[in-house]
Design a protein around this motif. Structure first.
Motif, PDB file in Angstrom:
ATOM      1  N   THR A  85      32.515  -5.018  61.629  1.00 37.68           N
ATOM      2  CA  THR A  85      31.119  -4.627  61.805  1.00 37.68           C
ATOM      3  C   THR A  85      30.196  -5.834  61.950  1.00 37.68           C
ATOM      4  N   THR A  86      30.676  -7.016  61.586  1.00 40.86           N
ATOM      5  CA  THR A  86      29.901  -8.230  61.818  1.00 40.86           C
ATOM      6  C   THR A  86      29.908  -8.588  63.302  1.00 40.86           C
ATOM      7  N   TYR A  87      31.040  -8.394  63.943  1.00 40.17           N
ATOM      8  CA  TYR A  87      31.188  -8.728  65.347  1.00 40.17           C
ATOM      9  C   TYR A  87      30.824  -7.584  66.284  1.00 40.17           C
ATOM     10  N   ASN A  88      30.977  -6.355  65.792  1.00 42.24           N
ATOM     11  CA  ASN A  88      30.865  -5.202  66.674  1.00 42.24           C
ATOM     12  C   ASN A  88      29.963  -4.126  66.085  1.00 42.24           C
ATOM     13  N   SER A  89      29.642  -3.143  66.898  1.00 40.59           N
ATOM     14  CA  SER A  89      28.927  -1.966  66.417  1.00 40.59           C
ATOM     15  C   SER A  89      29.906  -1.067  65.672  1.00 40.59           C
ATOM     16  N   GLN A  90      29.368  -0.047  64.979  1.00 41.01           N
ATOM     17  CA  GLN A  90      30.252   0.888  64.271  1.00 41.01           C
ATOM     18  C   GLN A  90      31.181   1.610  65.234  1.00 41.01           C
ATOM     19  N   LYS A  91      30.691   1.903  66.425  1.00 35.25           N
ATOM     20  CA  LYS A  91      31.539   2.597  67.400  1.00 35.25           C
ATOM     21  C   LYS A  91      32.739   1.739  67.780  1.00 35.25           C
ATOM     22  N   GLU A  92      32.505   0.453  67.991  1.00 34.33           N
ATOM     23  CA  GLU A  92      33.596  -0.455  68.356  1.00 34.33           C
ATOM     24  C   GLU A  92      34.522  -0.722  67.182  1.00 34.33           C
ATOM     25  N   ALA A  93      33.976  -0.665  65.963  1.00 33.91           N
ATOM     26  CA  ALA A  93      34.777  -0.945  64.771  1.00 33.91           C
ATOM     27  C   ALA A  93      35.613   0.259  64.341  1.00 33.91           C
ATOM     28  N   ALA A  94      35.309   1.441  64.857  1.00 32.27           N
ATOM     29  CA  ALA A  94      35.979   2.668  64.404  1.00 32.27           C
ATOM     30  C   ALA A  94      37.493   2.599  64.584  1.00 32.27           C
ATOM     31  N   PHE A  95      37.950   2.048  65.706  1.00 35.87           N
ATOM     32  CA  PHE A  95      39.387   2.028  65.989  1.00 35.87           C
ATOM     33  C   PHE A  95      40.150   1.120  65.023  1.00 35.87           C
ATOM     34  N   PRO A  96      39.771  -0.159  64.856  1.00 41.71           N
ATOM     35  CA  PRO A  96      40.517  -1.000  63.899  1.00 41.71           C
ATOM     36  C   PRO A  96      40.413  -0.505  62.460  1.00 41.71           C
ATOM     37  N   ILE A  97      39.271   0.080  62.084  1.00 43.24           N
ATOM     38  CA  ILE A  97      39.155   0.629  60.732  1.00 43.24           C
ATOM     39  C   ILE A  97      40.121   1.794  60.568  1.00 43.24           C
ATOM     40  N   GLY A  98      40.186   2.663  61.573  1.00 43.17           N
ATOM     41  CA  GLY A  98      41.113   3.787  61.518  1.00 43.17           C
ATOM     42  C   GLY A  98      42.565   3.335  61.448  1.00 43.17           C
ATOM     43  N   LEU A  99      42.913   2.286  62.184  1.00 43.30           N
ATOM     44  CA  LEU A  99      44.286   1.770  62.145  1.00 43.30           C
ATOM     45  C   LEU A  99      44.615   1.195  60.767  1.00 43.30           C
ATOM     46  N   THR A 100      43.631   0.569  60.131  1.00 45.60           N
ATOM     47  CA  THR A 100      43.845   0.043  58.782  1.00 45.60           C
ATOM     48  C   THR A 100      44.098   1.174  57.800  1.00 45.60           C
ATOM     49  N   VAL A 101      43.335   2.255  57.929  1.00 40.16           N
ATOM     50  CA  VAL A 101      43.550   3.432  57.088  1.00 40.16           C
ATOM     51  C   VAL A 101      44.940   4.005  57.336  1.00 40.16           C
ATOM     52  N   PHE A 102      45.345   4.064  58.586  1.00 41.12           N
ATOM     53  CA  PHE A 102      46.677   4.578  58.941  1.00 41.12           C
ATOM     54  C   PHE A 102      47.776   3.752  58.270  1.00 41.12           C
ATOM     55  N   SER A 103      47.671   2.433  58.379  1.00 40.83           N
ATOM     56  CA  SER A 103      48.675   1.551  57.771  1.00 40.83           C
ATOM     57  C   SER A 103      48.694   1.704  56.252  1.00 40.83           C
ATOM     58  N   SER A 104      47.510   1.828  55.661  1.00 40.74           N
ATOM     59  CA  SER A 104      47.415   1.935  54.199  1.00 40.74           C
ATOM     60  C   SER A 104      48.027   3.228  53.688  1.00 40.74           C
ATOM     61  N   PHE A 105      47.792   4.326  54.385  1.00 36.59           N
ATOM     62  CA  PHE A 105      48.370   5.596  53.955  1.00 36.59           C
ATOM     63  C   PHE A 105      49.879   5.629  54.192  1.00 36.59           C
ATOM     64  N   LEU A 106      50.346   4.984  55.248  1.00 30.23           N
ATOM     65  CA  LEU A 106      51.790   4.883  55.444  1.00 30.23           C
ATOM     66  C   LEU A 106      52.440   4.170  54.270  1.00 30.23           C
ATOM     67  N   LEU A 107      51.752   3.155  53.753  1.00 31.59           N
ATOM     68  CA  LEU A 107      52.279   2.388  52.628  1.00 31.59           C
ATOM     69  C   LEU A 107      52.179   3.158  51.317  1.00 31.59           C
ATOM     70  N   GLY A 108      51.023   3.793  51.071  1.00 36.04           N
ATOM     71  CA  GLY A 108      50.768   4.322  49.747  1.00 36.04           C
ATOM     72  C   GLY A 108      50.926   5.810  49.530  1.00 36.04           C
ATOM     73  N   ALA A 109      50.810   6.619  50.578  1.00 32.05           N
ATOM     74  CA  ALA A 109      50.801   8.069  50.386  1.00 32.05           C
ATOM     75  C   ALA A 109      52.089   8.581  49.765  1.00 32.05           C
ATOM     76  N   GLY A 110      53.186   7.921  50.047  1.00 31.20           N
ATOM     77  CA  GLY A 110      54.463   8.361  49.501  1.00 31.20           C
ATOM     78  C   GLY A 110      54.756   7.797  48.124  1.00 31.20           C
ATOM     79  N   ARG A 111      53.821   7.025  47.563  1.00 32.07           N
ATOM     80  CA  ARG A 111      54.060   6.407  46.264  1.00 32.07           C
ATOM     81  C   ARG A 111      53.035   6.838  45.212  1.00 32.07           C
ATOM     82  N   ASP A 112      51.755   6.730  45.555  1.00 36.31           N
ATOM     83  CA  ASP A 112      50.741   7.164  44.579  1.00 36.31           C
ATOM     84  C   ASP A 112      49.832   8.246  45.156  1.00 36.31           C
ATOM     85  N   GLY A 113      50.209   8.803  46.307  1.00 39.92           N
ATOM     86  CA  GLY A 113      49.383   9.818  46.934  1.00 39.92           C
ATOM     87  C   GLY A 113      48.292   9.250  47.805  1.00 39.92           C
ATOM     88  N   ALA A 114      47.915   8.016  47.549  1.00 38.85           N
ATOM     89  CA  ALA A 114      46.898   7.278  48.314  1.00 38.85           C
ATOM     90  C   ALA A 114      45.564   8.009  48.346  1.00 38.85           C
TER      91      ALA A 114
END
Length: 254
Positions: free
Chosen positions: A171-200
């Motif tokens: 969000t420092t470099y981009n607008s919220q619209k441009e940041a939506a995709f990398p933020i969503g990918l980070t959430v995807f990676s985090s849930f892949l890691l944690g959802a099967g262990r602590d529910g995330a």
């Protein structure tokens, strides 16, 4: 120098306000002023409600790790894309507290955002019990067998630390619209890691809404509040350190 005027890109002359004017230059879209606080609070309430409803609802429907991770990532992306330009797209107590520490929010905004998000999470819990009925945990995150409290806390803390850094960086470099995709990918990676262990959860509200309406309260539930909030603050601290290294100057507000 105020923290709210700091930019990572020294050539960036854009305004530092995290609530930009919604009207697009050269386009008459009917929005002639920045979104007032009441509008931003409505967006935070709706956004938090939809994030919890879709995320937890998918967890009720399917225990498949890939499906649950994709659901949370996709809903994050379109919520940040659609509502981010209006309210900043927090939908998370950890994000709001981190932005508060960054000095970009007034006290009334901080309190209003947290209250709106809490109400949104509870509305989502009500919708979940209406759709799925009683007798389930409504997708409330919980430690899986063999996972200790320390491990669960570590997952919440580490994943939200990364998420926080990505949010501040993009969000420092981009607008919220441009940041939506990398933020969503980070959430995807985090849930892949944690959802099967602590529910995330990665978000205190993601736990609160389903927990209240399913009456799912465990002694380990504190990790879903403390973990994400401290993780967001740590991620913000790392981002501040990154800016210090970038700028090559000492001082707390470089």
């Amino acid at each position: 120098m105020s923290r709210s005027t700091i930019r990572i890109n020294p050539n960036d002359s854009s305004p530092s306000d995290i609530f930009p004017k919604f009207a697009t230059e050269g386009i008459d879209n009917g929005f002639q002023q920045p979104p007032p606080l009441r509008t931003r609070l409505i967006c935070e309430l709706i956004g938090t409600c939809l994030f919890v409803f879709f995320g937890a609802g998918c967890a009720v429907n399917s225990p498949d790790l890939l499906t649950v991770s994709a659901a949370h990532a996709i809903v994050t992306m379109w919520l940040v894309y659609v509502l981010g330009p209006v309210s900043g797209g927090h939908f998370n107590a950890g994000a709001t507290i981190a932005f508060a520490v960054d000095g970009k929010m007034k006290i009334i905004e901080i309190i209003g955002y947290l209250l709106a998000q809490a109400i949104g999470a509870l509305c989502a819990g009500g919708l979940l019990v209406w759709v799925f009925g009683t007798g389930t945990t409504l997708g409330t995150p919980g430690l899986h067998p063999g996972i200790t409290v320390i491990q669960g806390f570590a997952i919440e803390f580490l994943c939200t630390t990364v998420l926080s850094f990505v949010i501040f960086f993009t969000t420092t470099y981009n607008s919220q619209k441009e940041a939506a995709f990398p933020i969503g990918l980070t959430v995807f990676s985090s849930f892949l890691l944690g959802a099967g262990r602590d529910g995330a959860a990665l978000n205190p509200w993601r736990w609160l809404g389903p927990a209240v309406f399913s009456n799912t309260f465990r002694s380990t539930a504190w990790i879903y509040g403390v973990g994400p909030i401290t993780g967001f603050l740590c991620g913000y601290g790392i981002f501040r350190l990154y800016k210090l290294i970038w700028n090559g100057r000492a001082g707390p507000y470089v």
